[in-house]
Enzyme design. Structure first.
Site, PDB file in Angstrom:
ATOM      1  N   TYR A 126     -58.923 -45.949  63.296  1.00  0.00           N
ATOM      2  CA  TYR A 126     -59.890 -46.748  62.529  1.00  0.00           C
ATOM      3  C   TYR A 126     -60.957 -47.352  63.441  1.00  0.00           C
ATOM      4  O   TYR A 126     -62.160 -47.280  63.151  1.00  0.00           O
ATOM      5  CB  TYR A 126     -59.134 -47.846  61.788  1.00  0.00           C
ATOM      6  CG  TYR A 126     -59.981 -48.728  60.914  1.00  0.00           C
ATOM      7  CD1 TYR A 126     -60.519 -48.249  59.726  1.00  0.00           C
ATOM      8  CD2 TYR A 126     -60.232 -50.053  61.265  1.00  0.00           C
ATOM      9  CE1 TYR A 126     -61.286 -49.069  58.905  1.00  0.00           C
ATOM     10  CE2 TYR A 126     -60.997 -50.879  60.458  1.00  0.00           C
ATOM     11  CZ  TYR A 126     -61.520 -50.381  59.273  1.00  0.00           C
ATOM     12  OH  TYR A 126     -62.290 -51.194  58.477  1.00  0.00           O
ATOM     13  N   ALA A 127     -60.536 -47.932  64.565  1.00  0.00           N
ATOM     14  CA  ALA A 127     -61.492 -48.523  65.497  1.00  0.00           C
ATOM     15  C   ALA A 127     -62.416 -47.460  66.073  1.00  0.00           C
ATOM     16  O   ALA A 127     -63.626 -47.677  66.218  1.00  0.00           O
ATOM     17  CB  ALA A 127     -60.751 -49.245  66.623  1.00  0.00           C
ATOM     18  N   ASN A 161     -69.186 -46.048  52.096  1.00  0.00           N
ATOM     19  CA  ASN A 161     -68.140 -47.068  52.144  1.00  0.00           C
ATOM     20  C   ASN A 161     -66.728 -46.493  52.139  1.00  0.00           C
ATOM     21  O   ASN A 161     -65.784 -47.194  52.491  1.00  0.00           O
ATOM     22  CB  ASN A 161     -68.315 -48.010  50.946  1.00  0.00           C
ATOM     23  CG  ASN A 161     -67.177 -48.980  50.784  1.00  0.00           C
ATOM     24  OD1 ASN A 161     -67.067 -49.966  51.509  1.00  0.00           O
ATOM     25  ND2 ASN A 161     -66.284 -48.689  49.833  1.00  0.00           N
ATOM     26  N   LYS A 175     -64.960 -46.423  63.347  1.00  0.00           N
ATOM     27  CA  LYS A 175     -65.949 -47.456  63.052  1.00  0.00           C
ATOM     28  C   LYS A 175     -66.910 -47.680  64.217  1.00  0.00           C
ATOM     29  O   LYS A 175     -68.095 -47.975  64.007  1.00  0.00           O
ATOM     30  CB  LYS A 175     -65.242 -48.757  62.674  1.00  0.00           C
ATOM     31  CG  LYS A 175     -64.507 -48.697  61.337  1.00  0.00           C
ATOM     32  CD  LYS A 175     -65.448 -48.338  60.197  1.00  0.00           C
ATOM     33  CE  LYS A 175     -64.797 -48.523  58.838  1.00  0.00           C
ATOM     34  NZ  LYS A 175     -65.716 -48.192  57.716  1.00  0.00           N
TER      35      LYS A 175
END
Length: 303
Positions: free
Chosen positions: A159-160, A93, A163
């Protein structure tokens, strides 16, 4: 204990568990009976969550380190084995944000996000997978993906990318670890946390959640966004024996909305015998593909 789900005897590592979704997940796992290794880079946050878990009669230990390199991953796994004698669940996480549009994203910002999210997921999953295969008792890898990784999001280049990579790794590892009886799934959470509080439209709702006020129905159902505590039950379910047949999936949860994400696949095709010319592509595109373009971005609806 979470009604209907018993994780008694199981041991879980939750990275980035000092706050937000990680913290809520660690507490939910403990409530379901699991012993939990609480990881975060902030020692005081780790101690606070460990104390909370012990306060409800659960078992917990801390692993204070910044997720990313192999040493941190090994520390988390070693803590589980030394303190509780086994490892059954790894939940990756830990994350950070360095939001910038493409032309303003520095190498340092990009590398920081990739190191924590993508490389950290890789190193922690690898350390857990090596243990799972050696122990021969199966296991659970639960990764944290994102709406940004599924749809793209303005200002979130690194970030994209990270992920989206995590979702791809979940599908790959599900195949690689199937014979070891290890399931691998990615959660696509949608919650009001520190990672969303900077979005202007969500600011007032983040403040409501911080104050413990109930969120509006349209936000929880139509938009599918809620609190960190709303996401945690999915991690408990995926950790349990009842999810033994689920692997390689991207599963969303936000507010009242549970969803199964469709993986990318070939949507439409055309053939041109003998190969394509640029002119043939141009003509076919306007006639065949133009009306089928995919949408991009996260649809926030009427907030």
């Amino acid at each position: 204990m979470t009604a209907g789900i018993d994780l008694g005897g199981k041991v879980a590592v939750v990275t980035g568990a000092g706050r937000g979704i990680g913290r809520a997940t660690a507490l939910a796992l403990a409530n379901a009976g699991a012993a939990v290794v609480v990881n975060d880079l902030a020692g005081e946050m780790v101690e606070e969550v460990v104390t909370l878990i012990r306060g409800i009669g659960g078992k917990a230990a801390g692993a204070v380190c910044a997720i990313g390199d192999s040493a941190a991953a090994e520390q988390c796994v070693d803590t589980a084995l030394s303190r509780f004698g086994r490892l059954d669940i790894m939940i990756t996480n830990a994350g950070n944000l360095r939001d910038r549009v493409l032309w303003n994203t520095s190498d340092k910002d990009f590398d920081s996000v990739i190191m924590t999210h993508l490389r950290g997921t890789f190193t922690c999953a690898r350390a857990a997978a090596r243990h799972f295969r050696a122990a021969g008792e199966g296991g659970r890898l639960i990764l944290m993906a994102s709406l940004a990784g599924q749809r793209g999001n303005f200002g979130q280049t690194a970030y994209a990318a990270a992920k989206a990579g995590i979702a791809a790794m979940a599908r790959t590892w599900a195949m690689e670890l199937a014979k070891a009886n290890v399931t691998v799934n990615a959660i696509v959470p949608n919650a009001l946390t520190r990672m969303t509080e900077t979005i202007p439209a969500l600011g007032p709702y983040a403040a409501m959640a911080e104050r413990g006020e109930p969120l509006p129905e349209h936000l929880r159902s139509n938009i599918g966004i809620g609190t960190a505590e709303d996401v945690a039950p999915l991690a408990v379910f995926l950790s349990s024996d009842r999810a033994a047949g689920i692997s390689g999936q991207c599963i969303g949860l936000g507010g009242d909305r549970l969803s199964l994400w469709q993986h990318p696949q070939e949507k439409q095709f055309a053939l041109h015998r003998g190969g394509w010319t640029a002119e043939a592509i141009a003509e076919t595109w306007s006639a065949t593909f133009q009306q089928s373009h995919e949408s991009i971005g996260i649809d926030m609806g009427e907030i």
